[in-house]
Design a protein around this motif. Structure first.
Motif, PDB file in Angstrom:
ATOM      1  N   UNK A 175       1.145  -1.229   0.284  1.00 30.09           N
ATOM      2  CA  UNK A 175      -0.288   0.387   0.064  1.00 30.09           C
ATOM      3  C   UNK A 175       0.732   1.291   0.174  1.00 30.09           C
ATOM      4  N   UNK A 176       2.218   1.131   0.954  1.00 29.74           N
ATOM      5  CA  UNK A 176       2.889   2.379   1.080  1.00 29.74           C
ATOM      6  C   UNK A 176       3.761   2.585  -0.815  1.00 29.74           C
ATOM      7  N   UNK A 177       3.911   1.381  -1.138  1.00 32.14           N
ATOM      8  CA  UNK A 177       4.791   1.570  -2.132  1.00 32.14           C
ATOM      9  C   UNK A 177       3.608   2.265  -3.376  1.00 32.14           C
ATOM     10  N   UNK A 178       2.151   2.437  -3.197  1.00 35.57           N
ATOM     11  CA  UNK A 178       1.407   2.630  -4.213  1.00 35.57           C
ATOM     12  C   UNK A 178       0.471   4.019  -3.879  1.00 35.57           C
ATOM     13  N   UNK A 179       0.844   4.848  -2.308  1.00 34.33           N
ATOM     14  CA  UNK A 179       0.844   5.846  -2.419  1.00 34.33           C
ATOM     15  C   UNK A 179       2.509   6.903  -3.442  1.00 34.33           C
ATOM     16  N   UNK A 180       3.358   5.820  -2.763  1.00 37.76           N
ATOM     17  CA  UNK A 180       4.499   6.378  -3.230  1.00 37.76           C
ATOM     18  C   UNK A 180       5.054   6.648  -4.569  1.00 37.76           C
ATOM     19  N   UNK A 181       4.439   5.915  -5.411  1.00 36.89           N
ATOM     20  CA  UNK A 181       4.373   5.768  -6.885  1.00 36.89           C
ATOM     21  C   UNK A 181       2.762   7.050  -7.373  1.00 36.89           C
ATOM     22  N   UNK A 182       1.626   7.420  -6.610  1.00 34.09           N
ATOM     23  CA  UNK A 182       0.561   8.129  -7.306  1.00 34.09           C
ATOM     24  C   UNK A 182       1.212   9.736  -6.698  1.00 34.09           C
ATOM     25  N   UNK A 183       1.690   9.174  -5.663  1.00 36.29           N
ATOM     26  CA  UNK A 183       2.592  10.969  -5.562  1.00 36.29           C
ATOM     27  C   UNK A 183       3.840  11.666  -6.506  1.00 36.29           C
ATOM     28  N   UNK A 184       4.142  11.151  -6.935  1.00 36.55           N
ATOM     29  CA  UNK A 184       4.924  11.252  -7.626  1.00 36.55           C
ATOM     30  C   UNK A 184       4.744  11.563  -8.710  1.00 36.55           C
ATOM     31  N   UNK A 185       3.883  10.629  -9.689  1.00 38.66           N
ATOM     32  CA  UNK A 185       3.286  11.036 -10.281  1.00 38.66           C
ATOM     33  C   UNK A 185       2.204  12.426 -10.458  1.00 38.66           C
ATOM     34  N   UNK A 186       1.976  12.657  -9.433  1.00 40.89           N
ATOM     35  CA  UNK A 186       1.343  14.390  -9.335  1.00 40.89           C
ATOM     36  C   UNK A 186       2.879  15.500  -8.872  1.00 40.89           C
ATOM     37  N   UNK A 187       3.672  14.768  -9.037  1.00 36.65           N
ATOM     38  CA  UNK A 187       5.206  15.857  -8.418  1.00 36.65           C
ATOM     39  C   UNK A 187       5.211  16.418  -7.143  1.00 36.65           C
ATOM     40  N   UNK A 188       4.506  15.307  -5.692  1.00 37.32           N
ATOM     41  CA  UNK A 188       5.001  16.060  -4.340  1.00 37.32           C
ATOM     42  C   UNK A 188       5.810  14.900  -4.786  1.00 37.32           C
ATOM     43  N   UNK A 189       6.803  15.458  -4.399  1.00 33.82           N
ATOM     44  CA  UNK A 189       8.591  14.053  -4.339  1.00 33.82           C
ATOM     45  C   UNK A 189       8.270  14.204  -3.050  1.00 33.82           C
ATOM     46  N   UNK A 190       8.113  15.489  -2.098  1.00 33.81           N
ATOM     47  CA  UNK A 190       7.971  15.119  -0.338  1.00 33.81           C
ATOM     48  C   UNK A 190       6.822  14.712  -0.044  1.00 33.81           C
ATOM     49  N   UNK A 191       6.325  14.333  -0.328  1.00 35.35           N
ATOM     50  CA  UNK A 191       5.094  13.953  -0.099  1.00 35.35           C
ATOM     51  C   UNK A 191       5.624  11.974   0.009  1.00 35.35           C
ATOM     52  N   UNK A 192       6.108  11.647  -1.689  1.00 37.65           N
ATOM     53  CA  UNK A 192       6.840  10.516  -1.324  1.00 37.65           C
ATOM     54  C   UNK A 192       7.865   9.991  -1.357  1.00 37.65           C
ATOM     55  N   UNK A 193       8.844  11.252  -0.197  1.00 43.47           N
ATOM     56  CA  UNK A 193       9.773  10.405   0.781  1.00 43.47           C
ATOM     57  C   UNK A 193       9.917  10.875   2.147  1.00 43.47           C
ATOM     58  N   UNK A 194       8.602  11.288   2.028  1.00 41.84           N
ATOM     59  CA  UNK A 194       7.918  10.928   3.851  1.00 41.84           C
ATOM     60  C   UNK A 194       7.176   9.613   4.342  1.00 41.84           C
ATOM     61  N   UNK A 195       6.308   9.289   3.367  1.00 41.18           N
ATOM     62  CA  UNK A 195       5.773   7.840   3.008  1.00 41.18           C
ATOM     63  C   UNK A 195       7.121   6.785   3.241  1.00 41.18           C
ATOM     64  N   UNK A 196       7.826   7.532   2.026  1.00 40.10           N
ATOM     65  CA  UNK A 196       9.435   6.215   2.345  1.00 40.10           C
ATOM     66  C   UNK A 196      10.139   5.907   3.627  1.00 40.10           C
ATOM     67  N   UNK A 197       9.801   6.820   3.870  1.00 44.38           N
ATOM     68  CA  UNK A 197      10.450   7.433   5.637  1.00 44.38           C
ATOM     69  C   UNK A 197      10.134   6.981   6.700  1.00 44.38           C
ATOM     70  N   UNK A 198       8.649   6.866   6.600  1.00 41.33           N
ATOM     71  CA  UNK A 198       8.097   6.767   7.810  1.00 41.33           C
ATOM     72  C   UNK A 198       7.101   4.183   7.552  1.00 41.33           C
ATOM     73  N   UNK A 199       8.590   4.177   6.307  1.00 40.12           N
ATOM     74  CA  UNK A 199       7.737   2.800   6.435  1.00 40.12           C
ATOM     75  C   UNK A 199       8.747   2.518   7.311  1.00 40.12           C
TER      76      UNK A 199
END
Length: 708
Positions: A175-199
């Motif tokens: 689920x977290x991987x899907x979220x990271x991918x979604x935020x990256x495609x929306x140009x919100x890289x900070x959100x992707x990094x935050x999800x990745x760091x909290x995993x």
């Protein structure tokens, strides 16, 4: 029945045709298939052929006839099959007809919509699921998130994320991987990094997703750092890791070494990605060498090599690679043909473009939108506007990209009035312009001096909050400066937060045009302070500023900086600027010596710059010598006669002026053709909206422009 199902299970591992044949044998034997039989049969059509749609309907009919359609899992499998075949409406009808539904059925429908690009249908189905009191699970959210993977859907994506947190769903790596991918495609890289760091638990897919996110958003250095951290944490890279590194534009030699080290040098996908990386970075020889060393040949790698040759204007090698695809029985597609067409920029290669046009017609590829746009651009590039328009009007469907290609082609060919007419027709067809359309039209306003239309387009940009600030902003700066409103150019420039190099170049050229050389030099220094590296266009603007200001030694210094410090190869325009700079100060000996030392053959612009300087300095003898040589070199353009006429007029040799004008008439022009355009504005209402007295456009064009 068990034996029949077992036979069907074995045929499942072969292909759908054998599974269907076994099912028919089962029916001929008067056996009564059960729900499990239908489930196995449907699974056989996951990788189906073009006839699978008809076969799927036959299976649905059989299940309905035998009452199997009452089983939820059979209907769910059929919905999944229809979605994988691209028949979303059939899947929806079947879903609506189901008497009983479960969460899995909803999830399959949502996932199908997402995979087929029906973004809003997927979101609407998720909302309907909640309204009917079904409780979504992790799979529901994972199925929905790909639909939110675009900038326009970022709010919905965040809402789904919030819903998952509120619903207390377990946030596993999937689920977290899907979220990271979604935020990256929306140009919100900070959100992707935050999800990745909290995993809490990261797997290889998590690291691959993060590396890919950095690559997609242009942070190539961070992608490489992330890869190094992945290896440091003890994770074994996969083939996807290698391909993500390739997409991040990492150094191809380094990635290649690691590919060999990890044993992926026999993986077709990885090798193809490497070939594409070498080709993309201009290392065409290495790309071709790697391609030849690998036994499996494919169209993707060859297309990348073709495009690489085309970018280098090596059209002969590009054509050779294209022919190689046919020798290998690989049918070239639209992208391969387009790769060749983009490389045809030299007039001597125009016949090759016509030949490929013929191949496109014969193979049917010319009906493809990409190829049609490429052909329109090709003919526009060589001023064959009538042919380009003929291709354009023959197209049944004209998407926005086609309209943009034709409008841009007209502008590039100097027929901006035609571009304006096309724009009005585009509006009549219900096409909404984007930033590329607006930028092309702004460029057309520069040619025609249509300040009022440029202002109207600027208003449209502001009202519609168009993205691509650098792109449209640069076009606006250029338009205002060339239409006499440098003050507006400055306002647009200072409204841009982080101007790109093209934007800096545009304002520098504007200052140079108005003789404000000190402001141009100041901008040159500021762009370097921002960490930007000046390019050829930057130096063209700076040299033009030196020419207008008569700053000879400073201009020569900038020319040296361009060639020696930045290693840029001067174009004929740069040489013409330096010649004009020397000639206007009367340094004709130095100018001629400079021309003799040029590394490329001087053209009419270089000689014309020197002839123009002769007019300023009243150097009649040198001017006559230059004009004679230019005439012998077949530079029979009107500008040559005008310059000589002006030169003779300055020194009062009116008989020679009459003789030159007679020669001009004999060559096919009288020097009198031209159009003057003025903006008529009332003193009482200087801010009035566009009126037909401003420029000569027809009624429909004015109507559509005034709608903005």
């Amino acid at each position: 029945m068990f034996a029949s199902n077992l036979s069907l299970f074995h045929s499942l591992f072969q292909n759908s045709n054998s599974a269907l044949a076994t099912f028919r044998q089962l029916l001929q034997a008067n056996a009564n298939p059960n729900a499990f039989t239908f489930s196995l049969l449907i699974k056989a059509f996951v990788h189906a052929s073009s006839t699978a749609a008809l076969q799927a309907r036959q299976i649905q009919t059989q299940s309905f006839k035998r009452g199997i359609n009452q089983f939820i899992h059979v209907n769910t499998s059929l919905i999944d099959l229809y979605m994988k075949l691209g028949f979303a409406s059939h899947a929806r009808h079947l879903f609506d007809d189901m008497s009983f539904k479960d969460v899995v059925s909803w999830n399959v429908l949502i996932c199908g919509y997402s995979q087929n690009g029906f973004v809003y249908d997927a979101m609407r189905t998720f909302v309907d699921m909640l309204r009917e009191s079904f409780r979504p699970n992790q799979t529901s959210v994972v199925s929905l998130l790909p639909s939110c993977g675009c900038f326009e859907m970022i709010l919905q994506g965040r809402s789904v994320h919030g819903f998952g947190i509120k619903a207390g769903l377990g946030w596993d790596s999937h689920l977290n991987n899907a979220l990271m991918s979604m935020y990256a495609k929306c140009d919100d890289l900070k959100a992707s990094e935050l999800v990745f760091e909290e995993m809490d638990e990261k797997n290889v897919v998590s690291w691959n997703t993060m590396i890919g996110a950095y690559g997609q958003n242009g942070f190539f250095d961070k992608a490489v750092i992330c890869f190094k951290e992945m290896v440091k944490e003890g994770f074994q890279p996969s083939s996807v890791t290698m391909m993500n590194l390739v997409s991040a534009n990492a150094l191809p030699e380094n990635v290649h070494c690691y590919v060999v080290k990890c044993g992926f040098d026999n993986d077709a996908s990885v090798v193809t990605s490497l070939v594409c990386l070498y080709a993309k970075q201009g290392l065409t020889y290495m790309a071709k060498l790697l391609y030849k060393s690998y036994p499996t040949k494919n169209l993707i790698a060859l297309t990348a090599i073709i495009s690489s040759y085309s970018e280098k204007c090596d059209i002969e090698s590009a054509v050779e690679c294209f022919i190689q695809t046919m020798k290998l029985d690989i049918k070239p597609d639209a992208v391969a043909l387009l790769g060749v067409l983009h490389g045809i920029t030299c007039p001597s290669h125009f016949s090759i473009g016509c030949a490929f046009h013929g191949y496109g017609v014969k193979s049917g590829l010319s009906n493809d939108c990409l190829v049609a746009n490429g052909l329109i651009s090709l003919y526009s590039r060589f001023d064959e506007i009538e042919t380009a328009l003929s291709l354009f009007y023959d197209m049944r469907e004209k998407p926005l990209i086609t309209w943009n290609s034709m409008i841009s082609g007209c502008v590039q060919a100097g027929k901006s009035s035609d571009a304006m007419e096309l724009f009005s027709k585009m509006n009549m067809h219900g096409q909404k312009p984007d930033d590329i359309t607006i930028a092309s039209l702004l460029s057309g306003c520069c040619q025609l001096g249509y300040l009022r239309i440029g202002e109207t387009l600027h208003s449209y940009i502001l009202r519609n909050n168009m993205r691509g600030e650098d792109f449209t902003g640069t076009a606006l700066i250029d338009m205002y400066s060339k239409c006499g409103r440098l003050d507006y150019s400055e306002k647009v420039f200072y409204s841009i937060k982080d101007p790109c190099l093209a934007t800096w170049n545009s304002i520098i050229s504007g200052y140079s045009l108005y003789g404000l050389e000190h402001k141009a030099f100041n901008c040159y220094s500021k762009l370097q302070d921002q960490g930007l590296k000046p390019d050829k266009i930057t130096f063209l603007g700076v040299l033009a500023a030196c020419t207008h200001g008569g700053l000879v030694y400073l201009g020569l210094e900038y020319f040296t900086i361009m060639t020696e410090e930045y290693g840029l190869i001067p174009s004929l325009q740069h040489y013409a600027c330096v010649v004009a700079l020397l000639g206007r100060e009367g340094l004709f000996k130095e100018a001629i010596e400079f021309i003799n030392n040029m590394e490329i053959q001087p053209d009419s612009a270089v000689w014309g710059a020197l002839l123009s300087a002769c007019c300023i300095q009243q150097e009649v003898k040198l001017g006559e010598c230059l004009a004679k040589n230019m005439f012998l070199l077949n530079y029979k353009n009107g500008g040559l006669y005008v310059l000589m006429s002006n030169l003779y007029a300055i020194v009062g040799r009116w008989d020679d002026v009459a003789r030159v004008r007679e020669m001009m008439r004999d060559s096919g022009g009288d020097g009198c053709s031209g159009v003057s355009v003025i903006n008529v504005t009332s003193v009482k209402d200087s801010n009035s909206i566009l009126s037909p007295s401003d420029v000569y456009l027809n009624t429909s064009t004015w109507q559509h422009l005034c709608l903005y």
